[in-house]
Enzyme design. Structure first.
Site, PDB file in Angstrom:
ATOM      1  N   ILE A 229       0.843  -1.212   0.000  1.00 12.30           N
ATOM      2  CA  ILE A 229       0.000   0.000   0.000  1.00 12.30           C
ATOM      3  C   ILE A 229       0.871   1.254   0.000  1.00 12.30           C
ATOM      4  CG2 ILE A 229      -1.917   1.194   1.127  1.00 12.30           C
ATOM      5  CD1 ILE A 229      -2.718  -1.479   2.396  1.00 12.30           C
TER       6      ILE A 229
ATOM      7  N   ASP B 282      14.652   0.951  10.463  1.00 12.23           N
ATOM      8  CA  ASP B 282      13.674   0.217  11.272  1.00 12.23           C
ATOM      9  C   ASP B 282      12.929   1.249  12.118  1.00 12.23           C
ATOM     10  OD1 ASP B 282      12.380  -1.272  13.243  1.00 12.23           O
ATOM     11  OD2 ASP B 282      14.024  -2.705  13.446  1.00 12.23           O
TER      12      ASP B 282
ATOM     13  N   ALA C 285       4.100   1.317   7.853  1.00 12.00           N
ATOM     14  CA  ALA C 285       4.988   0.184   8.147  1.00 12.00           C
ATOM     15  C   ALA C 285       4.375  -0.758   9.176  1.00 12.00           C
ATOM     16  CB  ALA C 285       6.332   0.692   8.666  1.00 12.00           C
TER      17      ALA C 285
ATOM     18  N   THR D 190      -6.437  -1.188  10.352  1.00 15.35           N
ATOM     19  CA  THR D 190      -7.225  -2.227   9.688  1.00 15.35           C
ATOM     20  C   THR D 190      -8.595  -2.419  10.339  1.00 15.35           C
ATOM     21  OG1 THR D 190      -7.286  -4.623   9.347  1.00 15.35           O
ATOM     22  CG2 THR D 190      -5.963  -3.873  11.168  1.00 15.35           C
TER      23      THR D 190
ATOM     24  N   GLU E 271      -9.656  -5.230  10.954  1.00 14.19           N
ATOM     25  CA  GLU E 271      -9.568  -6.464  11.755  1.00 14.19           C
ATOM     26  C   GLU E 271      -9.563  -6.187  13.255  1.00 14.19           C
ATOM     27  OE1 GLU E 271      -6.900  -9.472  10.460  1.00 14.19           O
ATOM     28  OE2 GLU E 271      -7.297  -9.104   8.350  1.00 14.19           O
TER      29      GLU E 271
ATOM     30  N   TYR F 245      -1.825 -10.546  14.765  1.00 16.35           N
ATOM     31  CA  TYR F 245      -1.734  -9.355  13.891  1.00 16.35           C
ATOM     32  C   TYR F 245      -2.740  -8.296  14.327  1.00 16.35           C
ATOM     33  CZ  TYR F 245      -2.882  -6.340   9.927  1.00 16.35           C
ATOM     34  OH  TYR F 245      -3.176  -5.244   9.141  1.00 16.35           O
ATOM     35  N   SER F 246      -4.010  -8.674  14.419  1.00 14.53           N
ATOM     36  CA  SER F 246      -5.015  -7.634  14.716  1.00 14.53           C
ATOM     37  C   SER F 246      -4.860  -7.095  16.138  1.00 14.53           C
ATOM     38  CB  SER F 246      -6.435  -8.135  14.449  1.00 14.53           C
ATOM     39  OG  SER F 246      -6.703  -9.337  15.113  1.00 14.53           O
TER      40      SER F 246
ATOM     41  N   LYS G 152      -2.169  -4.500  15.911  1.00 17.27           N
ATOM     42  CA  LYS G 152      -2.665  -3.265  15.271  1.00 17.27           C
ATOM     43  C   LYS G 152      -3.597  -2.519  16.239  1.00 17.27           C
ATOM     44  CE  LYS G 152      -2.063  -1.918  11.610  1.00 17.27           C
ATOM     45  NZ  LYS G 152      -0.987  -1.074  10.998  1.00 17.27           N
TER      46      LYS G 152
ATOM     47  N   ASN H  94     -14.996 -15.957  -0.015  1.00 16.23           N
ATOM     48  CA  ASN H  94     -13.725 -16.304  -0.659  1.00 16.23           C
ATOM     49  C   ASN H  94     -13.916 -17.232  -1.858  1.00 16.23           C
ATOM     50  OD1 ASN H  94     -12.373 -14.822   1.278  1.00 16.23           O
ATOM     51  ND2 ASN H  94     -11.957 -16.592   2.590  1.00 16.23           N
TER      52      ASN H  94
ATOM     53  N   HIS I 274      -9.993 -18.033  12.580  1.00 13.82           N
ATOM     54  CA  HIS I 274     -10.350 -17.335  11.333  1.00 13.82           C
ATOM     55  C   HIS I 274     -11.604 -16.466  11.519  1.00 13.82           C
ATOM     56  CE1 HIS I 274     -10.431 -18.138   6.693  1.00 13.82           C
ATOM     57  NE2 HIS I 274     -10.484 -16.849   6.970  1.00 13.82           N
TER      58      HIS I 274
END
Ligand code: NAD
Ligand code: DAU
Length: 357
Positions: free
Chosen positions: A16, A67, A90, A137, A139, A162-163, A166, A261, A296
């Site tokens: 992105i 970094d 990032a 996100t 998520e 991940y979520s 974030k 999906n 999921h």
């Protein structure tokens, strides 16, 4: 309108971020400098910006391998370029990788964001016209059932490492606004697709596997739902927020384009068949149901009325046009793919994915 002069884009060599830099230079009237601070992880690819480097390198575009978690390095970049604006893309961004190994997600997404905020807070004391935009996100809001939408005030309920990382970074950004008065905005966006996307995410992975006549791995029953948005439409939303978004506020950005999906995959198979002159059913035979992703999330769907009403943003790509453009890009960019396939990505896929099928 904010005045933006020396703009630090973190993660500008990723999917992105690199599309954002192209968008800024080709699709807006921005006339300041872009400083791309990127660590160049497996997902950061200088090839994504070779045209920008050729045309604007050293005048309006500057690359700094850095970094975001490295305090001294980030502080130095702020001072060297007199940074007044940060657009923070990032991150470690792939859910499956966060399940296999969450550590880097905590380091970059949480600690890295914290470090950037600290440098901004210290460096911008007494400086006018500074701003920090955080890219996040949908998520963070968790998982929806068959109905309903994520709104800006939907309580956070992240499920994957991940979520969760974030969500944590979103909270830190808002904490710096409330506690220290740092000028911030946030955006929470749905699934992006388009050129330069790393082929571990659903759409580019499937296109590449079809090209190579490999199996198309569908997790679980394939009836998970995502809301797809063409990457330029995400970036025009980020640009609108950066310029006109209310300080301290969050804006949702989404495609209003929900797909199961398996249905999306069938469309991709048909489009690929049409483009490569194969029988309509040719690629569908490669579809293989595999073990589900742990935890999921069933369905994501964004309500983006706020950015539409307050900032006049709207999507410009319908799915048909966006998918055609994306598939053609992957078919025409063999060299880009070959370079990715030759290294770390290939080894990782072999180690982590292929054994799960
Ligand atoms: P990506 O994985 O393609 O790119 C991430 C970039 O960040 C890479 O260039 C990588 O080198 C860089 N990076 C990683 N760790 C770094 C570090 N410690 N220091 C400096 N640079 C580092 O990700 P993307 O899909 O382009 O996502 C960009 C942002 O948008 C992320 O914050 C992600 O959470 C968010 N987002 C993504 C989507 C999507 O569908 N891809 C949707 C909504 C939000
Ligand atoms: O919603 C926004 C998020 O979208 C971003 O924050 C993330 O950075 C981005 O990676 C994306 O997350 P998803 O997990 O939704 O995207 P992914 O492409 O990994 O998967 C999309 C859907 O497809 C999901 O339901 C899992 C499924 N899937 C994915 C892969 C890679 C498969 O069935 N098979 C696969 O091989």
């Amino acid at each position: 309108m904010r005045t933006l002069k020396n703009l630090m884009v973190t993660g500008g060599a990723g999917f992105i971020g690199s599309n954002f830099i192209h968008y800024l230079l080709n699709g807006t009237d921005f006339n300041g400098r872009i400083i791309n601070a990127d660590k160049l992880t497996y997902a950061g690819n200088p090839d994504n910006l070779s045209d920008v480097e050729d045309k604007f390198g050293g005048s309006r575009y500057f690359f700094e391998k850095a970094d975001i978690g490295d305090y001294g390095r980030i502080k130095n970049i702020f001072e060297k370029y007199d940074i007044d604006t940060v657009i923070h893309f990032a991150a470690e961004s792939h859910v499956d990788r966060s399940i296999f190994g969450p550590k880097e997600f905590i380091e970059t997404n949480i600690m890295g964001t914290f470090n950037l905020l600290e440098v901004a807070r210290e460096t911008w004391v007494g400086k006018e016209g500074t701003h920090f935009h955080h890219v996040s996100t949908d998520e963070v809001y968790g998982s929806l059932g068959e109905t309903g939408f994520f709104f800006e005030n939907t309580p956070y309920d992240p499920r994957s490492p991940y979520s969760a990382s974030k969500a944590s970074s979103d909270h830190l950004v808002l904490a710096y606004f409330h506690t220290y008065g740092l000028s911030v905005t946030l955006s929470n966006c749905s699934n992006n697709y388009g050129p330069y996307q790393f082929p571990e995410k659903l759409i580019p992975l499937m296109i590449m596997n079809m090209k190579e006549e490999k199996s198309l791995p569908v997790y679980g029953d394939g009836r998970y739902i995502r809301d797809w948005l063409y990457v330029d439409d995400h970036n025009s939303g980020v640009w609108a927020i950066l310029n006109k978004g209310k300080t301290g506020e969050t804006y949702n950005i989404g495609g209003e384009n929900e797909w199961e999906n398996i249905k999306l995959l069938n469309v991709l198979c048909e489009k690929m068949a049409a483009l490569t002159g194969k029988d309509k059913e040719h690629y569908k035979k490669l579809i293989t149901y595999v073990k589900d992703r742990p935890g999921h999330d069933r369905r994501y769907a964004i309500n983006c009325d706020r950015i539409k009403m307050e900032l006049g943003w709207k999507q410009t790509y319908d799915f048909d046009r966006g998918l055609d453009k994306t598939i053609k890009w992957y078919l025409e960019n063999e060299k880009w793919i070959a370079r990715l396939r030759s290294g770390e990505y290939k080894n990782w896929i072999e180690k982590n994915y292929e054994k799960r099928q």
